[in-house]
Write an enzyme that holds these catalytic residues in place. Structure first.
Site, PDB file in Angstrom:
ATOM      1  N   LYS A   1       0.857  -1.193   0.000  1.00  0.00           N
ATOM      2  CA  LYS A   1       0.000   0.000   0.000  1.00  0.00           C
ATOM      3  C   LYS A   1       0.890   1.239   0.000  1.00  0.00           C
ATOM      4  O   LYS A   1       1.743   1.404   0.890  1.00  0.00           O
ATOM      5  CB  LYS A   1      -0.882  -0.045   1.241  1.00  0.00           C
ATOM      6  CG  LYS A   1      -2.182   0.689   1.126  1.00  0.00           C
ATOM      7  CD  LYS A   1      -3.038   0.343   2.336  1.00  0.00           C
ATOM      8  CE  LYS A   1      -4.319   1.130   2.351  1.00  0.00           C
ATOM      9  NZ  LYS A   1      -5.037   0.957   3.613  1.00  0.00           N
TER      10      LYS A   1
HETATM   11  C1  E4P Z   1      -8.337   2.074   3.451  1.00  0.00           C
HETATM   12  O1  E4P Z   1      -7.586   1.233   3.029  1.00  0.00           O
HETATM   13  C2  E4P Z   1      -8.245   2.677   4.779  1.00  0.00           C
HETATM   14  O2  E4P Z   1      -7.602   1.782   5.660  1.00  0.00           O
HETATM   15  C3  E4P Z   1      -9.583   2.974   5.398  1.00  0.00           C
HETATM   16  O3  E4P Z   1     -10.658   2.570   4.598  1.00  0.00           O
HETATM   17  C4  E4P Z   1      -9.695   4.310   6.018  1.00  0.00           C
HETATM   18  O4  E4P Z   1     -10.959   4.435   6.590  1.00  0.00           O
HETATM   19  P1  E4P Z   1     -11.323   5.512   7.712  1.00  0.00           P
HETATM   20  O5  E4P Z   1     -11.601   6.799   7.016  1.00  0.00           O
HETATM   21  O6  E4P Z   1     -12.552   4.943   8.358  1.00  0.00           O
HETATM   22  O7  E4P Z   1     -10.136   5.587   8.629  1.00  0.00           O
END
Ligand code: E4P
Length: 218
Positions: A87
């Site tokens: 990522k």
């Molecule tokens: C995506 O990969 C992120 O980990 C995640 O969806 C972020 O979500 P949040 O806005 O609830 O922290």
């Protein structure tokens, strides 16, 4: 549509996996910290533990923000297990790193995407997944779902293979709308997946079926 669970909690990952509908996991540094996972060895072991539960697609995020650092970190993460997807944040060096990872056959998830232009860059660099954060866009009073539709449209125009991974999903309506739009993947908290089960008419109907069966068989 693929379902990923957005957590670093092993119990939640097991529960989602046991339901039989899980296609992967996304984590981020905040989710790892929430589970108290810190230090290189612990972090690596935790990713390995997640990979041992699920069949594929475990997003592990780099912490570096410079090109060389991201390459080093991403290559190490990808060696943990072939299920790992590296990522990478949507920044200039991140785009360059995604391009290089793509050349090396390392799958990537371009994260922190908040505009169609960013999604276009991620696709051109060859990202396996692009992660637009719907909930965080809603938080600033802009409809996050519009971005999913825009990206879907652009990717279809050119046949980009990058999968649209709707992220920062907060409730079932987000998930259903993403499915209608044609997002390839939704990553969400376990609760959003289990909330899909709920309907009062299901509960009322089941109660009646069981009561009628009991009456007829007593
Ligand atoms: C995506 O990969 C992120 O980990 C995640 O969806 C972020 O979500 P949040 O806005 O609830 O922290």
């Amino acid at each position: 549509m693929k379902f990923f669970v957005d957590t670093a909690n092993l119990n939640e990952i097991r529960e989602a996996h046991d339901l039989g509908v899980l296609d992967g996991v996304t984590t981020n540094p905040s989710l790892m910290a929430k589970e108290g996972i810190a230090g290189n060895d612990k972090i690596r072991n935790h990713y390995k533990a997640i990979c041992d539960i699920v069949d594929n697609n475990v997003s592990a995020e780099v912490i570096s923000t410079d090109y060389e650092g991201m390459l080093k970190e991403g290559r190490e993460l990808s060696k943990i297990d072939k299920k790992i997807v590296v990522k990478v944040p949507m920044i200039k060096d991140g785009v360059k790193a995604i391009k290089q990872f793509t050349k090396e056959g390392i799958r990537t998830n371009c994260t922190l995407v908040f505009s169609a232009g960013q999604a276009l860059l991620a696709a051109k660099a060859g990202a396996s997944y692009v992660s637009p954060f719907i909930g965080r866009i809603d938080d600033i009073s802009v409809d996050g779902l519009d971005l999913i539709a825009q990206i879907r449209h652009i990717y279809d125009n050119y046949g980009y293979q990058t999968e649209v991974l709707a992220a920062s999903i907060r409730h079932t309506m987000h998930l259903i709308k993403c499915a209608e739009i044609g997002a390839d993947v939704a990553t969400c908290p376990l609760k959003v997946i289990t909330d899909l089960l709920k309907h009062p008419l299901t509960d009322i109907g089941l109660e009646k079926f069981l009561a009628d069966h009991k009456k007829a068989n007593s």
